[in-house]
Design a protein around this motif. Structure first.
Motif, short mmCIF file in Angstrom:
data_model
loop_
_atom_site.label_atom_id
_atom_site.label_comp_id
_atom_site.label_asym_id
_atom_site.label_seq_id
_atom_site.Cartn_x
_atom_site.Cartn_y
_atom_site.Cartn_z
N VAL A 1 -24.73 5.40 49.09
CA VAL A 1 -25.30 6.05 50.27
C VAL A 1 -24.83 7.50 50.29
CG1 VAL A 1 -25.52 5.98 52.76
CG2 VAL A 1 -25.19 3.86 51.49
N LEU A 2 -25.79 8.42 50.30
CA LEU A 2 -25.44 9.85 50.33
C LEU A 2 -25.70 10.39 51.72
CD1 LEU A 2 -27.05 11.14 47.03
CD2 LEU A 2 -24.66 10.68 47.45
N ALA B 1 -21.24 8.91 50.93
CA ALA B 1 -20.73 8.33 52.18
C ALA B 1 -20.20 6.93 51.93
CB ALA B 1 -21.83 8.32 53.23
N GLU B 2 -21.00 6.11 51.25
CA GLU B 2 -20.58 4.73 51.00
C GLU B 2 -21.05 4.32 49.61
OE1 GLU B 2 -21.20 3.07 55.53
OE2 GLU B 2 -22.96 3.10 54.22
N PHE B 3 -20.29 3.40 48.99
CA PHE B 3 -20.71 2.91 47.68
C PHE B 3 -20.17 1.50 47.50
CE2 PHE B 3 -20.28 3.21 42.83
CZ PHE B 3 -21.60 2.85 42.64
N ASP B 4 -21.05 0.50 47.65
CA ASP B 4 -20.58 -0.88 47.54
C ASP B 4 -21.79 -1.78 47.40
OD1 ASP B 4 -18.91 -3.05 47.48
OD2 ASP B 4 -17.71 -2.40 49.20
N SER B 5 -21.56 -3.08 47.35
CA SER B 5 -22.71 -3.98 47.26
C SER B 5 -23.39 -4.02 48.62
CB SER B 5 -22.25 -5.38 46.86
OG SER B 5 -21.49 -5.92 47.92
N PRO B 6 -24.71 -4.32 48.62
CA PRO B 6 -25.45 -4.29 49.90
C PRO B 6 -24.81 -5.17 50.98
CG PRO B 6 -26.96 -4.50 48.05
CD PRO B 6 -25.60 -4.58 47.47
N SER B 7 -24.37 -6.37 50.57
CA SER B 7 -23.83 -7.28 51.60
C SER B 7 -22.56 -6.70 52.23
CB SER B 7 -23.55 -8.64 50.98
OG SER B 7 -22.88 -8.44 49.75
N ASN B 8 -21.70 -6.12 51.37
CA ASN B 8 -20.47 -5.53 51.92
C ASN B 8 -20.80 -4.38 52.86
OD1 ASN B 8 -19.25 -7.30 50.31
ND2 ASN B 8 -18.32 -5.82 48.89
N ILE C 1 -29.96 4.19 45.39
CA ILE C 1 -29.43 5.42 45.99
C ILE C 1 -30.23 5.65 47.26
CG2 ILE C 1 -29.04 7.88 45.67
CD1 ILE C 1 -29.12 7.40 42.68
N VAL C 2 -29.55 5.67 48.41
CA VAL C 2 -30.28 5.87 49.66
C VAL C 2 -29.66 7.00 50.46
CG1 VAL C 2 -31.02 3.47 49.84
CG2 VAL C 2 -28.87 4.17 50.90
#
Length: 1518
Positions: free
Chosen positions: A1486-1487, A1493-1500, A1312-1313
């Motif tokens: 990502v908040l 804001a975003e929620f996916d695998s790091p590479s994506n 969670i960042v």
């Protein structure tokens, strides 16, 4: 020449004539007596006192008073009186010259009087020069003169009426003028002059009226009436209280004690052989090589040998003794006056028996009784006033001395006593002294009273008194044994109490951790266990107390019984008549007081000696040696810091922690110190600060020092005050500092900008913000040497970079200063001028980055381990990072969210546009001041204590027990009255043949009544004490439960000082104070009622007087209680800040010392103590005010009882009259005691109210639900669904996070960042239900968490929190407080947490005692202990909250690898701090501004080039 011929030449005028003065219906004194004795008494008085008084005035000069009308009038009248006396002398000479024979007395007496009047006039002027506004010496002089003159005045008028022919016109005229002028003088002497020029009073806005009050006003305490009236009309507030008198202020009192104590210490530390070390001493400065220094150290150690312990007692005596001695003088006078009452009672009974005596004798005795009792009252109250003021100064001095000492004691000494114990020295022990001071004079006064009483008894009853004395003597050892036992119990109780408060302190400090781990019940159990042992001791004390109450209520009765029995049985002709019986009873009543008091005083002294011992030990602790660090003047050396052959340990006896340290740091260098956890990096800084014990070598630092500790120390003050730290404000510099430390974005978030109040220990700042405030404080003070203990680890990578660039680095604000930086961040090392590598307390390598790399030593090894984890990115990423002013990730606590509202409009993460930032700065200024307040001060309730509180207390005791106790009280007093009434019947028995026939029967019944009285006393004493213990157990348990059930927001709002105060002070009051006060209150109430009943039976006429006196009494009491209660409340509210500030200081001593701010903190502490005493002083005076008024009421009752008895002398039996007056003589004391106790009861019962008040605050949800149908192993998969979830911190705030919907499969690893304030921490708080959801829901394995009990939820998911909190106790207890796991499992978890080697190396292994807050483990080790906790619980869901903050890279790697291997099949949520830790996670959430804001695998996410990509770029991962 005989005195008769001195008065009249032919001796016709004798000095004394009984027929004229006593045995007559119209008494008068002879002219000779009037002209000699009555004139000489006032003269003698003034001439005796004048020399002493003049000496006193010489030494107590208060300034100069200008001539006023009052002073002119006094002087003119003084001169006129002198002229009149001379006129008499000249008249005598004139008569002589005309051939009349004049007796010598007519020349001598007026001459003496004239000279005395001149002296009086001189004294009036001298007083004016010395600034005396109103004088007691002069007032007494005029009073004595007028009393003597009044007798002559009456005599002259009678003479003129009876024999008008023989009147000498001239002398009569002069006498009447003289008399009139005396009256005027007396009235003028009662008035007060204006204050002296340039006195403090003139400058003060609200001075204490005492100094300007007139003498009469002072002795009757009339000067406080203004404040009392104010307090009666409306509750008193702080602004109504007067300033303290100068001589009571800390700045005057504390230095006196400190000076005397230092003298005592010097006396004790006698150098054995001075010559040994004094010459060597000088070598230290010159030779810089190690040898001689070492040698001189050894010699020093040999030379200062303690020859004994310094005596704190002598220091106290020398400081406060002289003022206190005055009270002893008052006490002696009062003790003698006490025996006037029984003597007059004897004369009154004789008067009733002798019907031929003239009636005026009776009235004369009554008047004498009234005057003596009033005088006794005034003197006693003055005595108490002196005692209490001394007690107050004593407390001020002790608190000040302890505070000053706490700032200079060594760390080793500091470790021997916890914060709680040191605070106890201030609160409990200082209070003990205060209580003792009021009694201490009883040590000699009690024996004196006993001896006097026995003397009068012997005269009355002869040898049979010895029987009574025998009984008393037997009582003393009994009481002594009880006192000794009580003392041992007391020590045991203090120990339990200390432990309980210490534990409570930790529970309150670590409450968040307790809640997250669901450990409340374990700690509630621990506190309750200590509490139970404390109550067991209290119960034993209660039984002892009952025995001692029994002995001292029954002692006087047993004494009377044995004396009377022996008296009548020894000889048939011994008749017990009224005079013998009741005078003896009155004397026995006097005896009762010293005999009760002695055991009390002794136990009080014993307590005080325990306290004295504790204080002495603390004040004798070792102090930090100023020579540990030399501060050379600016000399030729280029080195700024230099250590030669240093070896340092934490205390004298420890092996050295740092050894063979040789460092020299040039001025302006940036030095980095690196090394593994526990290698001694922080210790090196402590050694430079002089905090460690220097065993050998030398340390020198040039210039001023600033220090940033590893764990930021934040004061409970505004953010700005924390940064300024007592320096004056320079706005431009301040702005620069705030910007460089990356605090601007935080100021926008904080509700009140930089005026936001920060809670205790910085509760409403995140870890990173605290650290940055701490850095800003150091930078602002602009010193020449900076010691920075790892300040960058608690902040985000890009913020760390920003601070390094702007502050620490070569281009930062501190360029050109010497900077020593302990760091774990490798990216900063290339820029350092010098790197010190530490291994196990030694510096193994030093040099620049490139040098060290080339050496291939420990440093290169260190780097190789870590370079793969932290790749350096080129310069371009820095270009972005700085302007964006990104904030590190730290969830500021609840209240900081308020401002998000204003920020959401403009966008939280500020970008490079300057204008926006400026607008926002303007907005910051206007933020409401209200928003910036966080903690609630302790409130002072106003108005009367509600009856419901008493009802609550009775319910806590149990109603049957309460009613039974009251019934026992009633029985006791009924039998007591009965026995005395029986005695009066006995004394009235007719005498037949010189004996009383029915005396055996009389004696038997008298004894039986006495025994029943004793039984009742014992029973009620036990029942009240046991009831009190039951109540206090119940109240403490409910308070503990209620506090633990309160939600987190409650603890953020309430300062821990207030809560600790409830558990310490208020609980102590309920434990030991309230039961004894209830006993005394009930006792004195029944006493008063009984006395009134007896007086009414004897002289029914008193019925006219009692109602008005009762009303007056009631009015005075209500009038007093209104103000007194409020003052007591103000006093207790102003007491908390003293301890809060002290607590705070103890935690930050190293910072305060490093910055050299000791004086400012001492001043602040003194100010707070004075502020507290400001409320205490009026309450002492109010007590005295009340006592004078009430005793006056009591004295009136005595006088009227006597007066009506005299009027009805013909139809009163001596027995009844004796009974009535002996009861009346007691009534004053009982009345006094009754009001004292009723107001004490009201003020102390407030404790019950305050303990109960946490029952009404909001509570969390239930911990366990009754009918919970949770499957035993839940959660089995660890599948988390968050659906449209939102929460807010307070009702009136907007949502902190809203509309978050996420589905996390079991076993997923999710990072969670987001920037600060994005809501990362809020999400975890929602998951643990520390804050309840405002909308939406969270399901774990399909169960909605809102439907669970809090403990069921919190014990099934695990968190590794941001701050590693440990509690004092064994290591094992810290891992598993419920003892739910086997030792094998615990060892296994320690092994996985890489602590096994460390723990098995400890002497006690798992039972290793952690000190308060885990101080004796390093921060990294504490973090690993928290990891071990998580491994031990091993639940399906693990939350990691910024756990990587303060850990070096090695520990960080250990933690990450352990989590990867051990929690492979668990769901892991990580609030990421360094992005590299989550790059291999399955998904990242990502908040931003509280929304997803975003929620996916790091590479994506990186491919998307969104927020996450920017953050990764900042951290140099892309």
């Amino acid at each position: 020449m005989g005195i008769d011929s001195f008065c009249s030449l032919d001796g016709s005028d004798p000095l004394w004539d009984w027929n004229r003065t006593w045995q007559t219906y119209y008494p008068d004194l002879t002219p000779c007596f009037q002209n000699t004795v009555l004139v000489w008494i006032p003269c003698l008085y003034l001439w005796l006192f004048a020399p002493l008084y003049i000496l006193y005035l010489k030494s107590h000069d208060r300034g100069y008073i200008c001539m006023t009308h009052l002073n002119r009038a006094k002087t003119v009248i003084g001169f006129t009186l002198w002229l009149i006396c001379w006129a008499d002398v000249f008249y005598s000479f004139w008569e002589r010259s005309h051939g009349a024979t004049v007796a010598p007395v007519y020349l001598v007496s007026p001459t003496m009087l004239g000279v005395t009047m001149l002296l009086a006039t001189f004294l009036i002027q001298y007083e004016r020069m010395k600034g005396v506004q109103s004088s007691g010496v002069m007032l007494n002089f005029w009073l004595i003169t007028i009393v003597c003159a009044t007798i002559t005045f009456r005599s002259k008028i009678m003479h003129a009426l009876n024999d008008p022919a023989s009147v000498g016109v001239f002398r009569y005229t002069t006498f009447y003028i003289y008399y009139t002028l005396l009256l005027i003088s007396l009235i003028l002497a009662c008035l007060s002059d204006q204050p002296p020029l340039f006195s403090e009073v003139v400058k003060d806005s609200n001075p204490c009226p005492e100094s300007g009050a007139s003498f009469l006003s002072k002795i009757t305490f009339w000067w406080i009436t203004g404040l009392m009236v104010k307090g009666y009309k409306r509750p008193l507030e702080e602004k109504d209280l007067w300033s303290l008198n100068n001589e009571d202020k800390s700045e005057r009192v504390v230095p006196q004690l400190v000076r005397r104590w230092d003298q005592e210490c010097v006396k004790v530390k006698r150098p054995v052989d001075k010559t040994l070390y004094s010459p060597k001493r000088s070598t230290r400065g010159e030779k810089k090589d190690g040898q001689p220094v070492e040698e001189s150290e050894i010699l020093l150690a040999k030379a200062l040998q303690k020859t004994g312990e310094p005596s704190l007692f002598f220091a106290l005596c020398r400081t406060f003794g002289p003022y206190f001695l005055v009270s002893s003088l008052y006490k002696i006078i009062h003790d003698v006056l006490m025996f006037v009452g029984p003597e007059i009672l004897r004369l009154l009974i004789l008067f009733v028996n002798d019907s031929s005596a003239p009636t005026w004798h009776g009235y004369f005795y009554t008047a004498l009784l009234f005057v003596c009792t009033c005088l006794q009252t005034l003197i006693l109250q003055k005595y108490f006033h002196v005692c209490f003021v001394t007690g107050m100064r004593l407390r001020t001095a002790i608190v000040g001395a302890v505070y000053r000492k706490a700032l200079v004691i060594t760390n080793a000494a500091r470790r021997t006593s916890t914060v709680g114990e040191i605070v106890n020295l201030m609160s409990v022990d200082a209070q003990r002294f205060m209580d003792l001071i009021t009694y201490i004079n009883m040590i000699w006064s009690a024996p004196l009273q006993v001896i006097l009483a026995l003397y009068f008894l012997w005269q009355n009853l002869g040898a049979s008194v010895l029987a009574g004395v025998a009984v008393m003597v037997l009582m003393v050892p009994l009481n002594a044994v009880i006192a000794m036992k009580t003392k041992t119990y007391q020590v045991a109780q203090m120990k339990s109490k200390d432990n309980r408060i210490k534990l409570m302190n930790e529970v309150l400090n670590g409450i968040k951790v307790l809640k997250l781990y669901a450990w409340e019940l374990a700690f509630k159990g621990k506190v309750s266990a200590i509490r139970e042992s404390e109550l067991r001791v209290l119960k034993k004390m209660a039984y002892l107390g009952a025995i001692s109450t029994f002995t001292w209520v029954c002692a006087p009765f047993l004494v009377a019984l044995s004396t009377f029995a022996v008296y009548v049985l020894v000889d048939e002709n011994n008749i017990l008549d009224a005079q013998k019986a009741f005078v003896s009873l009155a004397l026995f009543n006097i005896l009762r007081f010293p005999l009760n008091m002695l055991p009390m005083v002794i136990s009080s002294m014993v307590q005080a000696s325990v306290s004295m011992q504790r204080l002495r030990v603390f004040l004798s602790h070792e102090e930090l040696d100023d020579d540990n660090v030399e501060r050379p003047a600016i000399s030729g050396t280029p080195d700024s810091i230099r250590i030669a052959d240093g070896a340092f340990s934490w205390s004298k006896d420890d092996p050295p922690t740092l050894k063979r340290i040789n460092v020299s740091i040039p001025e302006g260098a940036l030095v980095a110190v690196v090394g593994h956890v526990g290698s001694g990096k922080s210790s090196l800084l402590s050694a430079l600060l002089g905090e460690m014990h220097k065993q050998e070598g030398s340390v020198s630092i040039k210039g001023s020092v600033a220090y940033v500790p590893q764990q930021a120390w934040i004061q409970n003050a505004t953010l700005k005050d924390n940064i300024l730290f007592g320096r004056e404000t320079k706005d431009s510099w301040y702005q620069k500092v705030v910007e460089a430390c990356a605090l601007l974005p935080d100021l926008e978030i904080l509700p009140g900008g930089d005026t936001t109040e920060i809670g205790e220990k910085g509760v409403n700042l995140s870890g990173g913000q605290k650290q940055r405030v701490s850095v800003a404080r150091a930078v602002y003070c602009n010193c020449s040497v900076y010691l920075l203990d790892d300040p960058l680890s608690a902040v985000d990578a890009h913020v760390g970079k920003h601070i390094f660039e702007k502050v620490i680095g070569p281009q930062g604000l501190l360029q050109g200063r010497t900077r020593v930086l302990v760091t774990h961040g490798l990216s900063f090392l290339p820029q350092a001028d010098l790197i010190l590598v530490m291994v196990d307390g030694e510096i193994t390598e030093m040099g620049s980055y490139t040098e060290l790399l080339g050496r291939q030593g420990a440093f290169a090894e260190f780097l190789r381990t870590y370079t793969n984890t932290e790749q350096e990115e080129g310069e371009e990423s820095l270009g972005d990072a700085v302007p964006r002013k990104g904030l590190e990730n730290g969830g500021p606590a609840a209240l900081l969210r308020q401002s998000q509202i204003s920020l959401n409009a403009t966008g939280a993460g500020k970008t490079t546009q300057k204008t926006e930032a400026n607008d926002d700065a303007a907005a910051t200024k206007t933020k409401s001041a209200e928003a910036s307040r966080l903690t609630e001060a302790d409130k002072a309730n106003t108005g009367r204590v509600k009856l419901s509180v008493f009802w609550e207390y009775m319910k806590a005791i149990g109603l049957p027990l309460s009613i039974f106790s009251i019934f026992l009280f009633f029985c006791h007093h009924l039998s007591s009255l009965g026995s005395n009434y029986w005695l009066s019947l006995w004394t009235d028995d007719p005498v037949v043949n010189n004996t009383q026939p029915k005396r055996e029967m009389r004696l038997g019944v008298y004894g039986a009544l006495g025994i029943s009285q004793g039984i009742a006393v014992f029973c009620y004493s036990v029942s009240v004490s046991v009831g009190g213990i039951l109540a206090s157990r119940y109240l403490h348990q409910t308070m503990l439960y209620n506090v633990l059930r309160s939600p987190m927001s409650f603890f953020e709002r309430t300062p821990s000082g207030n809560l600790v105060n409830r558990f310490a002070k208020e609980t102590d009051t309920i434990d030991s104070v309230i039961p004894s006060i209830i006993k005394m209150f009930m006792g004195s109430m029944f006493n008063v009622l009984g006395s009134c009943a007896v007086i009414l039976i004897a002289t029914p006429l008193v019925a006219i007087i009692i109602p008005p006196l009762g009303l007056l009494y009631f009015f005075v009491q209500r009038f007093y209680v209104a103000s007194s209660r409020q003052m007591k409340r103000l006093e207790s509210v102003s007491r908390s800040p003293v301890y809060t500030h002290f607590n705070e200081t103890l935690l930050g001593t190293s910072v305060i010392r490093a910055f050299g701010e000791q004086q400012r903190f001492i001043k602040e502490s003194d100010g707070r103590v004075d502020h507290n005493q400001k409320a205490y002083f009026p309450s002492i005076v109010a007590n005295r005010w009340l006592a004078v008024r009430l005793e006056f009421v009591g004295n009136c009752i005595v006088t009227f009882a006597a007066l009506f008895a005299v009027m009805a002398r013909n139809n009163l039996s001596p027995g009844i009259m004796g009974l009535s007056i002996s009861y009346a003589l007691q009534v004053t004391a009982s009345l006094n005691w009754l009001v004292r106790m009723s107001s004490e009861l009201e003020t102390n019962i407030v404790a019950v109210e305050r303990v109960k008040e946490y029952g009404d605050t909001e509570k969390e949800a239930e911990w366990k639900l009754e009918n919970s149908n949770l499957p035993p192993g839940w959660p089995t998969a660890g599948h988390i669904e968050i659906h449209k979830f939102g929460l807010r911190y307070r009702e009136d705030l907007e949502l902190a996070i809203c509309d978050i919907s996420v589905n996390i499969a079991g076993g997923e690893k999710v990072g969670i960042v987001g920037r600060t304030g994005a809501g990362k921490s809020s999400l975890t708080l929602g998951l643990f239900r520390i804050i309840e959801a405002a909308e939406g829901e969270i399901r774990i394995d399909g169960v909605n968490i809102a439907d669970l009990g809090l403990h069921e939820l919190r014990s099934r998911i695990t968190i590794i929190p941001q701050d590693p909190v440990l509690f004092s106790g064994s290591l094992r207890m810290n891992l598993d407080p419920f003892d739910g796991y086997t030792d094998e499992e615990v060892w296994r978890s320690l092994e996985l947490a890489h602590l096994k080697t460390f723990v098995s190396g400890l002497p006690d292994k798992l039972n290793h005692e952690c000190s308060e807050g885990g101080e004796n483990l390093s921060l990294g080790q504490r973090q690993l202990v928290c990891l071990a906790r998580a491994l031990l619980r091993k639940t399906k869901i693990l939350v990691l909250d910024e756990a990587t903050a303060a850990v070096d890279l090695e520990t960080d790697n250990l933690i990450q690898s352990t989590i990867r291997t051990q929690f492979e099949d668990c769901t892991v949520l990580t609030i990421a701090h360094r992005l590299n830790t989550i790059m291999d996670y399955t998904r990242v959430l990502v908040l931003d501004k509280g929304q997803m804001a975003e929620f996916d695998s790091p590479s994506n996410l990186i491919a998307k080039k969104g927020i996450f990509y920017k953050m990764a770029k900042d951290s140099g991962l892309v």
